[in-house]
Design a protein around this motif. Sequence first.
Motif, PDB file in Angstrom:
ATOM      1  N   LYS A 142       5.339  12.855   2.223  1.00 16.28           N
ATOM      2  CA  LYS A 142       5.160  12.475   3.639  1.00 16.28           C
ATOM      3  C   LYS A 142       3.907  13.125   4.216  1.00 16.28           C
ATOM      4  O   LYS A 142       3.117  12.500   4.908  1.00 16.28           O
ATOM      5  N   SER A 143       3.760  14.415   3.920  1.00 11.24           N
ATOM      6  CA  SER A 143       2.618  15.105   4.510  1.00 11.24           C
ATOM      7  C   SER A 143       1.315  14.652   3.838  1.00 11.24           C
ATOM      8  O   SER A 143       0.291  14.487   4.517  1.00 11.24           O
ATOM      9  N   VAL A 195       0.826  -1.216   0.000  1.00 11.78           N
ATOM     10  CA  VAL A 195       0.000   0.000   0.000  1.00 11.78           C
ATOM     11  C   VAL A 195       0.863   1.270   0.000  1.00 11.78           C
ATOM     12  O   VAL A 195       0.644   2.186  -0.811  1.00 11.78           O
ATOM     13  N   HIS A 196       1.838   1.307   0.890  1.00 11.42           N
ATOM     14  CA  HIS A 196       2.704   2.485   0.990  1.00 11.42           C
ATOM     15  C   HIS A 196       3.366   2.800  -0.356  1.00 11.42           C
ATOM     16  O   HIS A 196       3.372   3.943  -0.812  1.00 11.42           O
ATOM     17  N   PHE A 210       3.939   5.749  -5.466  1.00 11.43           N
ATOM     18  CA  PHE A 210       3.970   5.733  -6.926  1.00 11.43           C
ATOM     19  C   PHE A 210       2.949   6.715  -7.505  1.00 11.43           C
ATOM     20  O   PHE A 210       3.263   7.548  -8.357  1.00 11.43           O
ATOM     21  N   VAL A 211       1.717   6.618  -6.994  1.00  7.93           N
ATOM     22  CA  VAL A 211       0.639   7.484  -7.502  1.00  7.93           C
ATOM     23  C   VAL A 211       0.967   8.958  -7.239  1.00  7.93           C
ATOM     24  O   VAL A 211       0.749   9.824  -8.097  1.00  7.93           O
ATOM     25  N   ILE A 249      -6.300   4.091   6.860  1.00 16.10           N
ATOM     26  CA  ILE A 249      -5.562   2.960   6.293  1.00 16.10           C
ATOM     27  C   ILE A 249      -4.191   2.770   6.954  1.00 16.10           C
ATOM     28  O   ILE A 249      -3.357   2.027   6.433  1.00 16.10           O
ATOM     29  N   GLY A 250      -3.981   3.444   8.084  1.00 14.93           N
ATOM     30  CA  GLY A 250      -2.690   3.346   8.761  1.00 14.93           C
ATOM     31  C   GLY A 250      -2.234   1.915   9.005  1.00 14.93           C
ATOM     32  O   GLY A 250      -1.090   1.561   8.752  1.00 14.93           O
ATOM     33  N   GLU A 251      -3.176   1.089   9.446  1.00 12.57           N
ATOM     34  CA  GLU A 251      -2.777  -0.275   9.831  1.00 12.57           C
ATOM     35  C   GLU A 251      -2.469  -1.199   8.654  1.00 12.57           C
ATOM     36  O   GLU A 251      -1.905  -2.273   8.850  1.00 12.57           O
ATOM     37  N   VAL A 252      -2.850  -0.806   7.441  1.00 14.63           N
ATOM     38  CA  VAL A 252      -2.562  -1.691   6.294  1.00 14.63           C
ATOM     39  C   VAL A 252      -1.446  -1.141   5.411  1.00 14.63           C
ATOM     40  O   VAL A 252      -1.170  -1.669   4.333  1.00 14.63           O
ATOM     41  N   MET A 253      -0.804  -0.078   5.864  1.00 17.56           N
ATOM     42  CA  MET A 253       0.183   0.632   5.064  1.00 17.56           C
ATOM     43  C   MET A 253       1.290  -0.283   4.522  1.00 17.56           C
ATOM     44  O   MET A 253       1.817  -0.057   3.447  1.00 17.56           O
ATOM     45  N   HIS A 254       1.636  -1.335   5.292  1.00 18.01           N
ATOM     46  CA  HIS A 254       2.739  -2.191   4.848  1.00 18.01           C
ATOM     47  C   HIS A 254       2.276  -3.564   4.397  1.00 18.01           C
ATOM     48  O   HIS A 254       3.038  -4.516   4.349  1.00 18.01           O
TER      49      HIS A 254
END
Length: 315
Positions: free
Chosen positions: A110-111, A91-92, A97-98, A122-127
């Motif tokens: 980053k911001s 996801v990250h 890329f986008v 979606i913080g918990e699925v970032m990786h």
Amino acid sequence: MIHVENLTKDYGEIKAVKGINFTVNDGEILGFLGPNGAGKSTTLRIMTTFLAPTSGTVTLDGYSIHEHPTEVRRRIGYLPELNPLYGDMVVHDLLKFVAGVRGITGKAFKSALGRVMGVCGIGEVMHRTVRELSKGYKQRVGLAMAIIHDPEILILDEPSAGLDPNQIVEIRQLIKDLGKEKTVILSSHILQEVQAVADRMIILNNGEVVADGTNAELMASFQGKAQLIMEVKNASAASIKALPQKIPDISIQGQSAHGNVRRVQLEYPTGHDLREQVFKYAVESGWTILEMSRQQAQLEDVFRSLTLMEGGRDA
Ligand SMILES: Nc1ncnc2c1ncn2[C@@H]1O[C@H](COP(=O)(O)OP(=O)(O)OP(=O)(O)O)[C@@H](O)[C@H]1O
Ligand SMILES: [Mg+2]
């Protein structure tokens, strides 16, 4: 402000969009409603510059899809139908890329990432790899991709298709929250879906705009029939039969009798409230009214009457 003017799209022989016109106001959540094949996705794809119209134009804050496609794209976030994500990417990295394609890198990325992570939850699925995610999370990631450049306008094509009821509630809330700051256009073929979030709706059928307005406006313009169900005691068959002669706008749709109690189904055009006249007639005729209930048309009826083709298309 978005102006869609005389827009048409032919796919060979198929006339998918037949000269439609509408305006979208800043800050509005607009529902784009219509049955399968109505031309919703085609219109949205043209508005986002991914598809060229056959004729007509779309302008967005004065920028035209023909002359200023880059300006248009900069202002729009688009979640396409069937949200095509890159399944093998984390996801990250996908978001990176986008964002990169949009020229958002380094600190700016980053911001932006912090912002979409918070908004879309979606913080918990970032990786995690996209393929492993539930459909609900995939849709959230799709939304995050659509808003990574913080666009003023969001165009979402069937955002809740394929989600379970809990995920639908979550996505709806997310859209409502986004709609507080942005102009949102969302398409759906499900009336309740649009009703739940939209300020205004445009109903598309067979490539044409068949209605445009708020819930209340659409209901008011509907020339449908209202039904009045009556259960009466001691009413002679003759006095019931004579009712439409006395009150000409009324027709009898059906009736049944149990002993000296009759149930009668009456119909009259909406906008003419005939209950008082019916009541007076009942009193004059010596009926005892046990029940009198009105069933008004629902928005569902409006939608069906505007979008059902002759012979039905419920196959
Ligand atoms: N690439 C294409 N080539 C040929 N015909 C197409 C193409 N894309 C869409 N159509 C046709 O154009 C019409 C409108 O399709 P569109 O996808 O815009 O409808 P829609 O309202 O989004 O429907 P749905 O609710 O099923 O997504 C349909 O008759 C469809 O079959
Ligand atoms: Mg579609």
